[in-house]
Structure formats: C-alpha cells, structure tokens
Design a protein around this motif. Structure first.
Motif, PDB file in Angstrom:
ATOM      1  N   THR A  51      50.857  98.274  -2.902  1.00  0.00           N
ATOM      2  CA  THR A  51      51.032  99.805  -2.596  1.00  0.00           C
ATOM      3  C   THR A  51      50.379 100.706  -3.623  1.00  0.00           C
ATOM      4  N   GLY A  52      50.258 100.175  -4.998  1.00  0.00           N
ATOM      5  CA  GLY A  52      50.021 101.293  -6.016  1.00  0.00           C
ATOM      6  C   GLY A  52      48.573 101.368  -6.510  1.00  0.00           C
ATOM      7  N   GLY A  53      47.770 100.140  -6.423  1.00  0.00           N
ATOM      8  CA  GLY A  53      46.501 100.015  -6.917  1.00  0.00           C
ATOM      9  C   GLY A  53      45.661 101.242  -6.399  1.00  0.00           C
ATOM     10  N   PRO A  54      44.586 101.340  -6.981  1.00  0.00           N
ATOM     11  CA  PRO A  54      43.583 102.556  -6.608  1.00  0.00           C
ATOM     12  C   PRO A  54      42.681 102.216  -5.314  1.00  0.00           C
ATOM     13  N   ASP A  55      42.453 100.810  -5.362  1.00  0.00           N
ATOM     14  CA  ASP A  55      41.981 100.337  -3.900  1.00  0.00           C
ATOM     15  C   ASP A  55      42.772  99.851  -2.977  1.00  0.00           C
TER      16      ASP A  55
END
Ligand SMILES: O=c1ccn([C@H]2C[C@H](O)[C@@H](CO)O2)c(=O)[nH]1
Length: 143
Positions: free
Chosen positions: A137-141
């Motif tokens: 859920t947290g990555g930029p992509d």
C-alpha cells in the motif's frame, strides 16, 4: 496453509513455557553465556521451538526467535498463535526489537505474547508496527 484450527483459548501456556525451558538447554551461547529458549503454538496446533546460536563473529548470532521461525517453515509453515521466551533461569524474557519484527511477520497483530504484564497481543508489544501490508500500500508506484 490449512485453515486455522487453534484458537487463542486453546493455548496451554504452561506447556509452552516448559517447551521454551527445554530448548533453552540446547542453546549455543559460549560468548554471552546467556542461553535463551523460545516456543510457540501454530494455527494448526504444532509447537515450534528455537534457541539462540551464537557465533565468534558476534553480529552473526541467531536469536532463539530466528530458530523458531525457521522451525515454523521447516515443519510446514502456517501462522504463530502464541509465543513465549525464557532466559537461562527459565524466567520470562521479552523478545528483542528485531525479533518483535520477526514475530510480527509470522503471527501479526493478534499473536499472543507472554509478557511481564501478562499475555498481550503483538499489537501491544510492537505498536504501530511496520509490516507486510505496507509493501502493498505504501510505495510511490502503488497508489
Ligand atoms: O529476544 C532475544 C534476546 C536475546 N537473545 C540472545 C542473543 C544472544 O545470544 C544472547 C544475549 O543477547 O541472547 C535471544 O535469543 N532472543
């Protein structure tokens, strides 16, 4: 892994503590002389154990929890439901910081941990934990 069969009410804490004390006697701790034993119940009713295994290169030391997690997977995987750990006197020991993260990975927020304040869920032993969910859920992509 199979469906969860073991509920938290099924935990025999004295048996689990006894298993931790037994495996503690197998620790390889010639450097610290601080043997540790850990035992956990899995969601399909197995008991898995681990002891610390030290190394002349101190940083390579494996905590008891590392052996326990390895035993979890080597014996069929699944999730940890209840966990206890003891020192060389057989007395309750709280898992170190890194091992709390290890336990979180394999038992999550609901894993019951034997603590000095009584049996607590992992969510209280490692509050606001980082865990596998953040990677999805947290990555930029990843939106
Ligand atoms: O949660 C812990 C904390 C410490 N140790 C071991 C590592 C080392 O061998 C010894 C002294 O730190 O205790 C564990 O196995 N688990």
């Amino acid at each position: 892994m199979g469906a969860q069969q073991v509920g938290t009410r099924d935990v025999d804490w004295e048996a689990l503590r006894s298993a931790a004390r037994d495996i503690m006697a197998r620790a390889y701790a010639p450097y610290s002389r601080y043997p540790v034993g850990a035992a956990a119940l899995t969601d399909d009713g197995r008991t898995v154990v681990g002891c610390n295994v030290e190394n002349a290169s101190y940083g390579v030391t494996l905590c008891a929890e590392c052996g326990l997690v390895s035993a979890l997977h080597a014996s069929g995987g699944g999730r940890l439901v209840a966990f206890t750990c003891c020192d060389g006197k057989g007395e309750l020991l709280m898992p170190c910081g890194r091992c709390r993260q290890l336990l979180w990975e394999h038992g999550g927020a609901d894993l019951l941990v034997d603590t000095a304040r009584g049996v607590l869920p992992m969510s209280e032993v490692l509050p606001d934990a980082f865990g596998p969910d953040h990677l999805t859920t947290g990555g930029p992509d990843r939106g």
